[in-house]
Design an enzyme around this catalytic site. Sequence first.
Site, PDB file in Angstrom:
ATOM      1  N   ASP A 103       0.843  -1.113  -0.074  1.00 25.65           N
ATOM      2  CA  ASP A 103      -0.063  -0.149   0.003  1.00 25.65           C
ATOM      3  C   ASP A 103       1.004   1.177  -0.053  1.00 25.65           C
ATOM      4  O   ASP A 103       2.022   1.197   0.693  1.00 25.65           O
ATOM      5  CB  ASP A 103      -0.960   0.146   1.197  1.00 25.65           C
ATOM      6  CG  ASP A 103      -2.016   0.905   1.015  1.00 25.65           C
ATOM      7  OD1 ASP A 103      -2.438   1.373   0.100  1.00 25.65           O
ATOM      8  OD2 ASP A 103      -2.804   0.989   1.985  1.00 25.65           O
ATOM      9  N   HIS A 118       2.393   3.211  -8.935  1.00 27.54           N
ATOM     10  CA  HIS A 118       2.357   1.931  -9.131  1.00 27.54           C
ATOM     11  C   HIS A 118       3.480   1.344  -9.881  1.00 27.54           C
ATOM     12  O   HIS A 118       3.959   0.161  -9.608  1.00 27.54           O
ATOM     13  CB  HIS A 118       1.062   1.452 -10.067  1.00 27.54           C
ATOM     14  CG  HIS A 118      -0.292   2.039  -9.149  1.00 27.54           C
ATOM     15  ND1 HIS A 118      -0.459   1.908  -7.833  1.00 27.54           N
ATOM     16  CD2 HIS A 118      -1.419   2.884  -9.473  1.00 27.54           C
ATOM     17  CE1 HIS A 118      -1.475   2.341  -7.484  1.00 27.54           C
ATOM     18  NE2 HIS A 118      -2.216   3.049  -8.776  1.00 27.54           N
ATOM     19  N   LEU A 166      11.077 -20.402  -4.067  1.00 32.33           N
ATOM     20  CA  LEU A 166      10.164 -19.678  -3.609  1.00 32.33           C
ATOM     21  C   LEU A 166       8.735 -19.834  -4.445  1.00 32.33           C
ATOM     22  O   LEU A 166       8.903 -20.018  -5.779  1.00 32.33           O
ATOM     23  CB  LEU A 166      10.597 -18.234  -3.588  1.00 32.33           C
ATOM     24  CG  LEU A 166       9.353 -17.133  -2.922  1.00 32.33           C
ATOM     25  CD1 LEU A 166       9.081 -17.110  -1.812  1.00 32.33           C
ATOM     26  CD2 LEU A 166      10.036 -15.961  -3.709  1.00 32.33           C
TER      27      LEU A 166
HETATM   28  C1  IPE Z   1      -5.708  -2.649  -0.155  1.00 34.47           C
HETATM   29  O1  IPE Z   1      -5.211  -1.304  -0.473  1.00 34.47           O
HETATM   30  C2  IPE Z   1      -5.335  -3.283  -1.607  1.00 34.47           C
HETATM   31  C3  IPE Z   1      -3.956  -3.583  -2.095  1.00 34.47           C
HETATM   32  C4  IPE Z   1      -2.995  -3.042  -1.534  1.00 34.47           C
HETATM   33  C5  IPE Z   1      -4.128  -4.277  -3.220  1.00 34.47           C
HETATM   34  P1  IPE Z   1      -6.269  -0.162  -0.465  1.00 34.47           P
HETATM   35  O2  IPE Z   1      -5.568   1.138  -0.803  1.00 34.47           O
HETATM   36  O3  IPE Z   1      -7.312  -0.561  -1.712  1.00 34.47           O
HETATM   37  O4  IPE Z   1      -6.902  -0.173   1.232  1.00 34.47           O
HETATM   38  P2  IPE Z   1      -7.866   0.742   1.721  1.00 34.47           P
HETATM   39  O5  IPE Z   1      -8.869   1.143   0.808  1.00 34.47           O
HETATM   40  O6  IPE Z   1      -7.110   1.783   2.031  1.00 34.47           O
HETATM   41  O7  IPE Z   1      -8.542   0.094   2.736  1.00 34.47           O
HETATM   42  C1  IPE Z   2      -1.501   0.274  -3.307  1.00 37.04           C
HETATM   43  O1  IPE Z   2      -1.372   1.696  -3.240  1.00 37.04           O
HETATM   44  C2  IPE Z   2      -1.889  -0.460  -4.651  1.00 37.04           C
HETATM   45  C3  IPE Z   2      -3.287  -0.888  -4.922  1.00 37.04           C
HETATM   46  C4  IPE Z   2      -4.023  -0.824  -3.866  1.00 37.04           C
HETATM   47  C5  IPE Z   2      -3.577  -1.295  -6.466  1.00 37.04           C
HETATM   48  P1  IPE Z   2      -2.547   2.699  -3.339  1.00 37.04           P
HETATM   49  O2  IPE Z   2      -2.932   3.061  -4.900  1.00 37.04           O
HETATM   50  O3  IPE Z   2      -3.686   2.208  -2.501  1.00 37.04           O
HETATM   51  O4  IPE Z   2      -2.084   3.890  -2.745  1.00 37.04           O
HETATM   52  P2  IPE Z   2      -2.790   4.897  -1.722  1.00 37.04           P
HETATM   53  O5  IPE Z   2      -3.104   4.040  -0.514  1.00 37.04           O
HETATM   54  O6  IPE Z   2      -3.588   5.603  -2.493  1.00 37.04           O
HETATM   55  O7  IPE Z   2      -1.192   5.845  -1.234  1.00 37.04           O
HETATM   56 MG    MG Z   3      -4.205   2.549  -0.494  1.00 33.87          MG
END
Ligand code: IPE
Ligand code: IPE
Ligand code: MG
Length: 242
Positions: A13, A30, A124
């Site tokens: 995240d 990303h 792995l």
């Molecule tokens: C959780 O992250 C899903 C992934 C990392 C793939 P999100 O960014 O979507 O989660 P919330 O919405 O903050 O809980």
């Molecule tokens: C995690 O990073 C990747 C996915 C959920 C696909 P985010 O896109 O959720 O990044 P933040 O939470 O907005 O910083």
């Molecule tokens: Mg996120």
Amino acid sequence: MSKIPKHVSIIMDGNGRWAKQRGFERLEGHKAGVESVKAAAEFAAENKIDFLSLFAFSEENWTRPQDEVSGLMELMIDAIIGERKTLLDNNIKFLVIGDETRLSETLISKILELKKITSSNTGLTLIVFLSYSGKWDILQAVTKYLEKARSSELNNNEPLSAELFETFLSTRGIPDPDLLIRSSGEQRLSNYMLWQCAYTEFYFTDVLWPDFRKNDFKRALDIYSERERRYGKTGDQINKIK
Ligand code: IPE
Ligand code: IPE
Ligand code: MG
């Protein structure tokens, strides 16, 4: 590092915030995160972790703006093509878990190809959770179980046990995560492996996913090795077993 977990899972995240801090588009975050995936996979292979699973895209993430979703799906395809060599060089077996019915044909075919060419690797196992949610997993397991029970392939008198139920989950054959890492400072499960994380140790770090490197992974393992997992027993009972 004394205790090496068998299965480490990571909720990757913070990509969006990483990009925002730099004045970039979210997709740049990303893209930068792919390098962290590579570092994590190499670290896991080097440290003889058997399973590394990565939450890459949740069922709820489909509700993000269309251009972010399509950008992410294209990135998955590019990453699968681009990381082929890393997986082969490191003897890594590749798997994907999630609701495949929502993925594009191109993505599915790339996944199948990578699964096939890495299927005989013995190091792995790298599992990418794509279009996955814990509730989806439990519901698809219940549906499959009921289908089997109705077609009387199962002994209907036998009460449903946790062991039997787990054979219907999308993670069958994979041990439950010992350690779950979540980056970016969020402290929640976000509908990830709800059933499988029943006794998982959690480690939260403020590091944003694109900045996550081998030293961050090592820190998580160090903290993990200091934990005492009790599974409902007392500390004295656990020390006797040790
Ligand atoms: C959780 O992250 C899903 C992934 C990392 C793939 P999100 O960014 O979507 O989660 P919330 O919405 O903050 O809980
Ligand atoms: C995690 O990073 C990747 C996915 C959920 C696909 P985010 O896109 O959720 O990044 P933040 O939470 O907005 O910083
Ligand atoms: Mg996120």
